[in-house]
Design a protein around this motif. Structure first.
Motif, PDB file in Angstrom:
ATOM      1  N   VAL A  57      54.229  46.210  40.990  1.00 40.92           N
ATOM      2  CA  VAL A  57      52.830  46.058  41.371  1.00 40.92           C
ATOM      3  C   VAL A  57      51.920  46.279  40.172  1.00 40.92           C
ATOM      4  CG1 VAL A  57      50.992  46.989  42.816  1.00 40.92           C
ATOM      5  CG2 VAL A  57      53.279  46.695  43.763  1.00 40.92           C
ATOM      6  N   LYS A  58      52.233  47.271  39.343  1.00 39.18           N
ATOM      7  CA  LYS A  58      51.426  47.513  38.150  1.00 39.18           C
ATOM      8  C   LYS A  58      51.481  46.332  37.191  1.00 39.18           C
ATOM      9  CE  LYS A  58      52.056  52.508  38.419  1.00 39.18           C
ATOM     10  NZ  LYS A  58      52.629  53.726  37.791  1.00 39.18           N
ATOM     11  N   VAL A  59      52.667  45.726  37.058  1.00 38.79           N
ATOM     12  CA  VAL A  59      52.792  44.547  36.198  1.00 38.79           C
ATOM     13  C   VAL A  59      51.986  43.381  36.761  1.00 38.79           C
ATOM     14  CG1 VAL A  59      54.433  42.831  35.325  1.00 38.79           C
ATOM     15  CG2 VAL A  59      55.016  45.251  35.255  1.00 38.79           C
ATOM     16  N   LEU A  60      51.996  43.219  38.085  1.00 32.49           N
ATOM     17  CA  LEU A  60      51.224  42.154  38.704  1.00 32.49           C
ATOM     18  C   LEU A  60      49.725  42.358  38.496  1.00 32.49           C
ATOM     19  CD1 LEU A  60      53.152  41.618  42.060  1.00 32.49           C
ATOM     20  CD2 LEU A  60      53.139  40.137  40.036  1.00 32.49           C
ATOM     21  N   VAL A  61      49.267  43.603  38.591  1.00 32.99           N
ATOM     22  CA  VAL A  61      47.848  43.885  38.355  1.00 32.99           C
ATOM     23  C   VAL A  61      47.489  43.587  36.906  1.00 32.99           C
ATOM     24  CG1 VAL A  61      46.105  45.706  38.307  1.00 32.99           C
ATOM     25  CG2 VAL A  61      47.711  45.574  40.215  1.00 32.99           C
ATOM     26  N   LEU A  62      48.363  43.971  35.979  1.00 37.94           N
ATOM     27  CA  LEU A  62      48.121  43.673  34.565  1.00 37.94           C
ATOM     28  C   LEU A  62      48.103  42.165  34.324  1.00 37.94           C
ATOM     29  CD1 LEU A  62      47.727  44.811  31.722  1.00 37.94           C
ATOM     30  CD2 LEU A  62      50.215  44.851  31.471  1.00 37.94           C
ATOM     31  N   GLY A  63      49.007  41.446  34.986  1.00 37.55           N
ATOM     32  CA  GLY A  63      49.006  39.994  34.870  1.00 37.55           C
ATOM     33  C   GLY A  63      47.746  39.367  35.433  1.00 37.55           C
ATOM     34  N   ALA A  64      47.273  39.908  36.558  1.00 33.02           N
ATOM     35  CA  ALA A  64      46.026  39.402  37.142  1.00 33.02           C
ATOM     36  C   ALA A  64      44.844  39.642  36.213  1.00 33.02           C
ATOM     37  CB  ALA A  64      45.783  40.062  38.500  1.00 33.02           C
ATOM     38  N   ALA A  65      44.809  40.813  35.577  1.00 32.36           N
ATOM     39  CA  ALA A  65      43.727  41.109  34.633  1.00 32.36           C
ATOM     40  C   ALA A  65      43.782  40.176  33.433  1.00 32.36           C
ATOM     41  CB  ALA A  65      43.811  42.569  34.193  1.00 32.36           C
ATOM     42  N   THR A  66      44.991  39.906  32.932  1.00 34.76           N
ATOM     43  CA  THR A  66      45.132  38.999  31.789  1.00 34.76           C
ATOM     44  C   THR A  66      44.705  37.589  32.148  1.00 34.76           C
ATOM     45  OG1 THR A  66      46.979  40.350  30.985  1.00 34.76           O
ATOM     46  CG2 THR A  66      46.753  38.138  30.065  1.00 34.76           C
ATOM     47  N   ALA A  67      45.142  37.120  33.320  1.00 37.32           N
ATOM     48  CA  ALA A  67      44.751  35.780  33.761  1.00 37.32           C
ATOM     49  C   ALA A  67      43.242  35.685  33.977  1.00 37.32           C
ATOM     50  CB  ALA A  67      45.500  35.420  35.040  1.00 37.32           C
ATOM     51  N   ALA A  68      42.652  36.745  34.515  1.00 34.12           N
ATOM     52  CA  ALA A  68      41.209  36.738  34.743  1.00 34.12           C
ATOM     53  C   ALA A  68      40.449  36.729  33.425  1.00 34.12           C
ATOM     54  CB  ALA A  68      40.807  37.952  35.576  1.00 34.12           C
ATOM     55  N   TRP A  69      40.951  37.462  32.429  1.00 33.78           N
ATOM     56  CA  TRP A  69      40.290  37.473  31.110  1.00 33.78           C
ATOM     57  C   TRP A  69      40.281  36.076  30.503  1.00 33.78           C
ATOM     58  CZ3 TRP A  69      37.526  41.116  28.600  1.00 33.78           C
ATOM     59  CH2 TRP A  69      37.240  40.887  27.239  1.00 33.78           C
ATOM     60  N   TRP A  70      41.372  35.319  30.722  1.00 34.00           N
ATOM     61  CA  TRP A  70      41.425  33.954  30.197  1.00 34.00           C
ATOM     62  C   TRP A  70      40.543  33.004  31.009  1.00 34.00           C
ATOM     63  CZ3 TRP A  70      43.181  29.728  33.019  1.00 34.00           C
ATOM     64  CH2 TRP A  70      43.211  28.525  32.326  1.00 34.00           C
ATOM     65  N   ALA A  71      40.549  33.144  32.319  1.00 31.26           N
ATOM     66  CA  ALA A  71      39.885  32.172  33.186  1.00 31.26           C
ATOM     67  C   ALA A  71      38.411  32.436  33.406  1.00 31.26           C
ATOM     68  CB  ALA A  71      40.591  32.135  34.548  1.00 31.26           C
ATOM     69  N   ALA A  72      37.921  33.618  33.045  1.00 28.14           N
ATOM     70  CA  ALA A  72      36.573  34.021  33.445  1.00 28.14           C
ATOM     71  C   ALA A  72      35.436  33.242  32.796  1.00 28.14           C
ATOM     72  CB  ALA A  72      36.390  35.517  33.170  1.00 28.14           C
ATOM     73  N   PRO A  73      35.501  32.829  31.531  1.00 28.45           N
ATOM     74  CA  PRO A  73      34.321  32.201  30.910  1.00 28.45           C
ATOM     75  C   PRO A  73      33.887  30.926  31.613  1.00 28.45           C
ATOM     76  CG  PRO A  73      35.889  32.836  29.228  1.00 28.45           C
ATOM     77  CD  PRO A  73      36.571  33.009  30.547  1.00 28.45           C
ATOM     78  N   VAL A  74      32.583  30.700  31.614  1.00 33.94           N
ATOM     79  CA  VAL A  74      32.015  29.522  32.248  1.00 33.94           C
ATOM     80  C   VAL A  74      32.490  28.270  31.525  1.00 33.94           C
ATOM     81  CG1 VAL A  74      29.937  29.713  30.819  1.00 33.94           C
ATOM     82  CG2 VAL A  74      29.861  28.413  32.937  1.00 33.94           C
TER      83      VAL A  74
END
Length: 200
Positions: A57-74
């Protein structure tokens, strides 16, 4: 025959350090978008509960944060269709998919009320910052900035109050839940669909 001046003007292969610098610049641009998107994704994962969860679960949360950091910019570009493939559409509409996925994850996790309030505040903030019609180069001139903020805050409040309605224990609770899921799916499909220009 190629002249020496033409050979000198022809660009050579980029060195590896310039590619790394370009990648670093892309990953560190638009910090406000990235921070809000990453915070929204992490908050949806219920970090207090994830701290006491398994390593997976911790790895999945870290993966979600990494994906969000990449996908977040407009995606600050004019809506020109490059490809109709789902992968291309998803990359172009990632600022729509990110909050939709965050809300879906939060709905599954059932975070505490204080975290729900945080998500409800992060969601409109992220949407406003990444909305090309309010913050991008395609925004209309002299567009009022207060109107989208008030509208998004009101919509968030309505949805939050509707989500707290005491219908979970009733026999017809699945009806509003199914309607909400269907409405969300339709809205997401409309946001991702390709707009076709006039024929001819």
């Amino acid at each position: 025959m190629t002249t020496p001046s033409a050979r000198a003007a022809r660009p050579g292969p980029r060195p590896a350090d310039s590619r790394a610098a370009l990648l670093f610049a892309r990953l560190t641009s638009r910090v406000t978008d990235r921070l809000l998107g990453t915070a929204l994704a992490v908050a949806a994962c219920d970090p207090p509960a994830a701290l006491h969860a398994s390593v997976l679960v911790k790895v999945l949360v870290l993966g979600a944060a990494t994906a969000a950091w990449w996908a977040a910019p407009v995606v600050d570009a004019r809506p020109v269709l490059a490809s109709a493939r789902w992968r291309t559409l998803a990359a172009r509409r990632r600022t729509t998919l990110l909050p939709a996925a965050a809300i879906a994850v939060a709905a599954v996790n059932g975070p505490p009320v204080w975290l729900v309030v945080c998500i409800a505040a992060l969601l409109p903030a992220y949407l406003l910052v990444t909305d090309p019609w309010t913050a991008g180069v395609t925004a209309p001139p002299d567009h009022p900035q207060a109107t989208p903020a008030l509208a998004s805050a009101a919509a968030t409040a309505v949805v939050l109050l509707a989500a707290q309605a005491p219908v979970a224990g009733t026999s017809w609770a699945r009806l509003p839940a199914s309607l909400a899921i269907a409405t969300t799916a339709v809205c997401l499909a409309l946001a991702l669909r390709t707009r076709r220009g006039p024929s001819g």
